[in-house]
Design an enzyme around this catalytic site. Sequence first.
Site, short mmCIF file in Angstrom:
data_model
loop_
_atom_site.label_atom_id
_atom_site.label_comp_id
_atom_site.label_asym_id
_atom_site.label_seq_id
_atom_site.Cartn_x
_atom_site.Cartn_y
_atom_site.Cartn_z
N GLY A 220 -4.23 3.74 -5.13
CA GLY A 220 -5.28 2.58 -5.40
C GLY A 220 -5.02 1.46 -4.31
O GLY A 220 -4.91 1.96 -3.14
N SER A 221 -5.11 0.09 -4.68
CA SER A 221 -5.09 -0.86 -3.75
C SER A 221 -4.01 -0.92 -2.86
O SER A 221 -4.04 -1.59 -1.62
CB SER A 221 -5.41 -2.09 -4.55
OG SER A 221 -6.62 -1.90 -5.06
N THR A 222 -2.76 -0.37 -3.11
CA THR A 222 -1.81 -0.47 -2.15
C THR A 222 -1.93 0.16 -0.90
O THR A 222 -1.69 0.05 0.18
CB THR A 222 -0.63 -0.02 -2.64
OG1 THR A 222 -0.74 1.35 -3.20
CG2 THR A 222 0.24 -0.53 -3.76
N PHE A 223 -3.07 1.19 -1.01
CA PHE A 223 -3.46 1.77 0.04
C PHE A 223 -4.37 0.91 1.21
O PHE A 223 -4.50 1.39 2.35
CB PHE A 223 -4.36 3.35 -0.31
CG PHE A 223 -4.52 4.09 0.83
CD1 PHE A 223 -3.61 4.72 1.46
CD2 PHE A 223 -5.91 4.13 1.57
CE1 PHE A 223 -3.66 5.66 2.58
CE2 PHE A 223 -5.97 4.80 2.46
CZ PHE A 223 -4.90 5.67 3.32
N LYS A 224 -4.67 0.02 0.61
CA LYS A 224 -5.59 -1.01 1.50
C LYS A 224 -4.83 -1.61 2.58
O LYS A 224 -5.36 -1.96 3.69
CB LYS A 224 -6.25 -2.31 0.53
CG LYS A 224 -7.16 -1.82 -0.19
CD LYS A 224 -7.67 -2.79 -1.33
CE LYS A 224 -8.89 -2.24 -2.15
NZ LYS A 224 -9.09 -3.26 -3.47
#
Lengths: 489, 476
Positions: A220-224
């Site tokens: 999810g957004s942690t990959f941003k």
Amino acid sequence: MNRPIRTLSVGCLILFVALMLNVTYVQFFKANWYNDRADNRRVTEEAYSQQRGDILVGKKAVATSVPSDTKFEWQRTYPGGKKYAPITGFMSYSYGQTGIERTQDSVLSGKDNKLFTNRLVDLVTNSEPAGGNVELTIDPKVQDAAYEGLTALGEDVQAAAVAIEPSTGKVLAMASTPTYNPDRLANNDITAAQKSYNQLSKDEDEPLLNRSIQTALPPGSTFKLVTAAAAIEDLGMDGDSMVYGGASLDLPGTDVNLPNLNGSSCGGEQITLTRALEVSCNTAFGQLGMELTDEQMQDQAEGFGFGQDYLDDLGPLAVSKYPDNGGDKAKQARAAIGQQDVIATPLQMAMVSAGIANGGEVMKPYLVDRVTSSSLDVIDQGNPTAIDNQPAVSQDTAEILTDMMVSTVENGTATAAAIDGVSVAGKTGTAQTTPDRPPYAWFTSFAPAENPSIAVAVMVQKSGTERSEIAGGRLGGPIAKAMMEAAIS
Amino acid sequence: MSGFTPASSTPVFVHRSRRGAELVLLIIALAVGIGAYVAVGLGVEGKIPVDIVGYGTWLVLLLVAAHIGVRLMAPYADPVLLPLVAMLNGVGLAVIHRLDLSRPAAENADFAGQQLTWMTLGVVLFLVTLFLVPDHRMLQRFTYTAGFAAVVMLILPMLPFIGNEINGARIWIRLGPVSFQPGEVAKVLLVICFAGYLAVHRDALALAGRRFAGIDLPRARDLGPLLMMWAISLAILVLQRDLGSSLLFYGLFVVTLYVATERKGWIVVGGLLFAGGVFAAISLFSHVRVRVLTWLNPFDYYPEAVNGTSSEQLVQGLFGMAWGGMIGRGFGSGEPWRIPYANSDFIIPAIGEELGLTAILALLLCYGLIVERGLRTAIVARDDFGKLLSVGLATSIALQTFVVVGGVTGLIPLTGLTTPFLSYGGSSLVANWVIVALLLRVSDQSRRPLPTAPSDEDLAAEETQIVKLDKGALNR
């Protein structure tokens, strides 16, 4: 008649030579083949009933052998219990070893070549060969915080938390729920142990799994963080660069758009990259993903450890992956926000944070701090090494990313991890997969931001929380905070 | 082979009696046997066995008695055989005792004690044989009696009431508390029968006959009786499912026939018939097929049995031997109780586990020496019957050792037989002691210096003197 008798005696000689050669073959040349067989009960029972070395955390044993009055001379017990089970693994008669028990088996059993001189001394002094001890890198306070945080989420929650020392790669904590009691699997009462194992292996919540390293899910957004790193490195951006912040991103070649989580804009058509990270803006990072090539994204992800099996001390490890989207822009956009076919383990996401915290250099994670002989002489010492020859990002990029993450904790979605008097860098993530199942909640952070001593990742795969309530910050943030506090204090 | 050898003209090699050498070797053998017993006590219980004085004294008495018996009754006998046998028997006792100790105390097993009783009986029969058979040639008189008796012995287990089936093989008879395998006695009787018959008919078998397709076939009346008797024995053994003994009897027959006729063709014919027999047995009898399959792929039947077939015994034996390695784990440090029937058929793997490859090689060397000394006896024997008798006796030990050791170590398919002198088993031990007595008897006869005939001058000077010769000397 003497001639046939002489022939006969040669014949008999051949028979006896054949017997001797065959016995030599069995007992000498093929002996190891027989001894290595898993169904050789002599060998398994010897291994099972010997006094193995201890697995230590701090000065405390989390796995040790105690004398037993059963038919096996020793009983393996786990004072570390459920809290350490995903790390220690277990030593079972019927199912072999897992975890550190497996990877450090040669040391613990005393068969390792490193312990050769000790074995020699044992032989001369006619004492039972004793195994070596394994001291782990785990910080018991951080482990406590991780385990207590996870268990507080509830009984049937599937979650994991892992912490790394950024400068070395030492694993400071590794917890996974639900977990199991290794004592029951190591029980000298083999039938009881088999019963426990069958029960555990049939459990739908898979308590035997070490989710920190064996479960790879969309981050999810942690990959941003990875996408931001690539944007800074490859597109020459910084925290103040303006990016698209609209409510929805048109995905070329598809009928669907990429919306933000709540459907609103991220605070304007154009926002800074820092702001985009603070509010975890899908459209902004989706747009960046389309501007970057697959290759650039892949290189960046691999720089942080994606696609590699870097954990020698524990296993098997699920390998994290950034997919090849084949130039499909829609897929690239979704992959850039940690969806599509991106998968990562909690440990991998902790390494992303740790890499940023360590000025861009990603250290290889390890769990075995020291190996000592039974007489406590240090025989081997864990050695910090980087996973690659070159850092994942430059020092400057790391600093920009750090500032952006600190800002996310101070002004954005990651406020749950804020600690009084300490600057914390963090990022939340909520990964949606299919509509019929709850999203995964992620959280990754490190602290103190200016001189990081700990990087954390928390992942909640399944929880009892209402679907609408699930968000990385709310579930993972407090656990990450407790872990960081335990490390800093 | 006949007539006198003039003592003065040709120098003749005269064997010395070598009884002193035998005594020295016997002391070494005793040291090994008693030492092994002490080692078992130290290794398993951590102390010297309490009964060591009684045990040691008994063993010394038995073997000294055997030695004195040989000294008195067969002074020129081969000096190596008795010590070798004594050593094997001593080691066997110690290992059986060790296996007794590995059983749960509740079972209260004392196979070693029973084996010592059987050994005592064996030594007594050894002495009785030497005493009753002052000259082996008298056995030739019992050629047909022995053959008939052998067949009777083989039929005994098939009879109701006394016959007894153990583990699928009906080869035991039970008389009160005593269990006995008459096949072991039949083995000795058959050797006597083969040797006696072939000594008389060897010329006819080798020379008379019809040439057919380039092969000289013997006349039916020469080979027939022997062939029939032998076929009966084999048939009985096949009915009793005693593969090991069938193989042994067949081998004995072919080998003696070959030595007697000096024709290699018998080996070829025997080999071809054997191959055919094996093929037929595999296709006809499931119990034979199972043996072959477990031999080829033992791990297909371990750890779980397939259709009731398990190779547990073979695999545990192999595991034990591998576990023992070069020098073994030491008495008391292995786990030989894992091998079913370790004290009888599988004593070699049990020894391999605790005493190692070194010990097995040493034991095999001892067997090899016994066999080669036996064949040496056959070579120096002065009469056909003596030659064939010792060939048969030596071959029986060679084949039995090969079949059982080869079977338990995976060289050939497993067939049940005891390891001579080592294994627990009364009938086998007693029969083998008698075999040694017969071998010593033949070697005593053949190594004894020839009676010196008076020279011509002596005869001339004492013209009226009646020269008395013993009956035996005339027959040579």
